[in-house]
Design a protein around this motif. Structure first.
Motif, short mmCIF file in Angstrom:
data_model
loop_
_atom_site.label_atom_id
_atom_site.label_comp_id
_atom_site.label_asym_id
_atom_site.label_seq_id
_atom_site.Cartn_x
_atom_site.Cartn_y
_atom_site.Cartn_z
N ALA A 25 1.30 -7.93 11.90
CA ALA A 25 0.60 -6.97 11.04
C ALA A 25 -0.23 -5.97 11.85
CB ALA A 25 -0.30 -7.71 10.05
N ALA A 26 -0.93 -6.46 12.87
CA ALA A 26 -1.76 -5.56 13.68
C ALA A 26 -0.89 -4.55 14.44
CB ALA A 26 -2.61 -6.37 14.65
N GLU A 27 0.23 -5.03 14.96
CA GLU A 27 1.12 -4.11 15.67
C GLU A 27 1.74 -3.10 14.71
OE1 GLU A 27 5.20 -3.96 18.37
OE2 GLU A 27 4.46 -5.89 17.64
N LYS A 28 2.09 -3.56 13.52
CA LYS A 28 2.69 -2.66 12.54
C LYS A 28 1.70 -1.55 12.17
CE LYS A 28 3.79 -4.39 8.49
NZ LYS A 28 4.58 -4.97 7.35
N GLU A 29 0.45 -1.93 11.96
CA GLU A 29 -0.57 -0.91 11.64
C GLU A 29 -0.77 0.04 12.81
OE1 GLU A 29 -5.06 -0.48 9.74
OE2 GLU A 29 -4.20 -2.46 10.11
N ARG A 40 1.49 0.91 14.99
CA ARG A 40 2.65 1.81 15.05
C ARG A 40 2.53 2.91 14.00
NH1 ARG A 40 2.64 -0.93 18.61
NH2 ARG A 40 1.72 1.02 19.34
N LEU A 41 2.07 2.56 12.81
CA LEU A 41 1.91 3.55 11.75
C LEU A 41 0.81 4.55 12.10
CD1 LEU A 41 2.26 1.17 8.67
CD2 LEU A 41 3.92 2.88 9.44
N LYS A 42 -0.24 4.06 12.74
CA LYS A 42 -1.31 4.96 13.20
C LYS A 42 -0.77 5.92 14.25
CE LYS A 42 -6.01 4.95 15.13
NZ LYS A 42 -5.78 5.96 16.17
N ALA A 43 0.05 5.39 15.17
CA ALA A 43 0.63 6.24 16.22
C ALA A 43 1.52 7.32 15.61
CB ALA A 43 1.42 5.38 17.20
N PHE A 44 2.28 6.96 14.58
CA PHE A 44 3.12 7.94 13.90
C PHE A 44 2.26 9.03 13.26
CE2 PHE A 44 4.86 9.01 9.61
CZ PHE A 44 5.74 9.98 10.04
N THR A 45 1.26 8.62 12.51
CA THR A 45 0.41 9.58 11.79
C THR A 45 -0.33 10.50 12.75
OG1 THR A 45 0.12 7.96 10.01
CG2 THR A 45 -1.42 9.80 10.07
N ASP A 46 -0.97 9.91 13.75
CA ASP A 46 -1.74 10.72 14.69
C ASP A 46 -0.84 11.51 15.63
OD1 ASP A 46 -4.18 10.07 13.66
OD2 ASP A 46 -4.61 8.49 15.10
N GLY A 47 0.38 11.04 15.84
CA GLY A 47 1.31 11.79 16.66
C GLY A 47 1.72 13.10 16.00
N GLN A 48 1.83 13.07 14.68
CA GLN A 48 2.16 14.29 13.93
C GLN A 48 0.92 15.13 13.63
OE1 GLN A 48 5.24 15.58 12.70
NE2 GLN A 48 6.00 14.15 14.25
N TRP A 49 -0.15 14.47 13.23
CA TRP A 49 -1.38 15.16 12.83
C TRP A 49 -2.57 14.48 13.51
CZ3 TRP A 49 2.05 12.84 9.29
CH2 TRP A 49 2.99 13.72 8.74
N PRO A 50 -2.87 14.88 14.74
CA PRO A 50 -3.90 14.20 15.54
C PRO A 50 -5.24 14.07 14.81
CG PRO A 50 -2.69 15.77 16.89
CD PRO A 50 -2.24 15.99 15.48
N GLY A 51 -5.73 12.82 14.77
CA GLY A 51 -7.02 12.55 14.17
C GLY A 51 -6.97 12.23 12.68
N ARG A 52 -5.81 12.31 12.06
CA ARG A 52 -5.75 12.13 10.61
C ARG A 52 -5.99 10.68 10.18
NH1 ARG A 52 -5.33 15.08 6.46
NH2 ARG A 52 -4.50 14.31 4.47
N TRP A 53 -5.45 9.73 10.95
CA TRP A 53 -5.55 8.33 10.53
C TRP A 53 -6.99 7.92 10.28
CZ3 TRP A 53 -1.80 4.76 9.34
CH2 TRP A 53 -2.21 3.43 9.23
N LYS A 100 -2.11 -5.11 1.09
CA LYS A 100 -0.97 -4.99 0.18
C LYS A 100 -0.06 -3.85 0.60
CE LYS A 100 0.18 -4.38 -4.72
NZ LYS A 100 -0.38 -4.18 -6.10
N GLU A 101 -0.65 -2.72 0.98
CA GLU A 101 0.14 -1.57 1.42
C GLU A 101 0.89 -1.88 2.71
OE1 GLU A 101 -2.58 2.09 -0.40
OE2 GLU A 101 -3.00 1.28 1.59
N LEU A 102 0.21 -2.57 3.60
CA LEU A 102 0.83 -2.92 4.88
C LEU A 102 2.01 -3.87 4.66
CD1 LEU A 102 0.46 -2.34 7.91
CD2 LEU A 102 -0.93 -4.42 8.05
#
Length: 214
Positions: free
Chosen positions: A115-119, A121-134, A143-145
């Motif tokens: 779960a921690a790694e999955k979160e 990875r999702l943070k890396a995706f979000t911040d990779g596209q829009w830096p600082g958004r996460w 539940k969302e995770l």
């Protein structure tokens, strides 16, 4: 990745082949949209989705109920990314082409189960596209995770194919009075549009107004 495998070796127009890490990574980083090819119940499918790269792995995500993600887990897949840079207009229909950058990746897709790694990875995706958004978003719930699946794919078996430049006409056709050249193409990001229920006075942050693609 620099040495092609039998599956990644480009056979048609192999002068356009690129096997170096820099080219493959550059194309993946420039275009977040990919197409995932897989087999489900004995039939072939290709599903478009968003991808991102971290190091020597490619990732994509979606609903845990997704047929595509279920079918891809722990099995062979083929992922492609393509960018069109121009239409190449020649003096014959046969020699028309397009300028493009593309990547094809083969391998076994792996599910990110921690779960921690999955979160992360999702943070890396979000911040990779829009830096600082996460960090400015409402935190993700457990539940969302749980409802989200993330798959990874090694880039060990990947190749790129690139075309640039002018038309390649038959020598005798260059004397014909027909316009030839390239129509450049680019992906353009337009100004953001406010959500109609946005709190009054809120302005889009820099990672929105400055977003670029391609």
């Amino acid at each position: 990745m620099d040495a092609p495998t039998e599956r990644t070796r480009v056979k048609r127009l192999n002068k356009r082949a690129k096997y170096d890490t820099e080219t493959v990574h550059g194309i993946l980083d420039a275009m977040p949209i990919c197409n995932v090819g897989y087999v489900f119940n004995g039939a072939p499918y290709v599903t478009p989705t968003l991808q991102w790269r971290e190091g020597d792995h490619l990732y994509w995500h979606g609903s845990s109920a997704s047929r595509m993600l279920e079918a891809c887990e722990e099995t062979q897949v083929c992922v492609t990314v393509s960018i069109i840079d121009g239409f190449v207009m020649a003096r014959s229909a046969f020699n028309h082409s397009c300028n493009y950058r593309s990547v094809m990746v083969f391998g076994t897709a792996k599910k990110v189960t921690d779960a921690a790694e999955k979160e992360a990875r999702l943070k890396a995706f979000t911040d990779g596209q829009w830096p600082g958004r996460w960090d400015m978003l409402r935190p993700m719930t457990a539940k969302e995770l749980k409802a989200t699946t993330v798959l990874s794919l090694s880039l060990d078996e990947a190749s790129a194919k690139v075309r640039t430049g002018a038309p390649g006409d038959d020598e005798e056709d260059y004397a014909l009075p027909i316009w030839a050249g390239v129509i450049p193409v680019r992906t353009e990001v337009l100004p953001p549009i406010d959500d109609p229920r946005l709190i009054t006075g809120l302005k889009p942050p820099a990672h929105i107004t400055g977003y670029k693609i391609g």
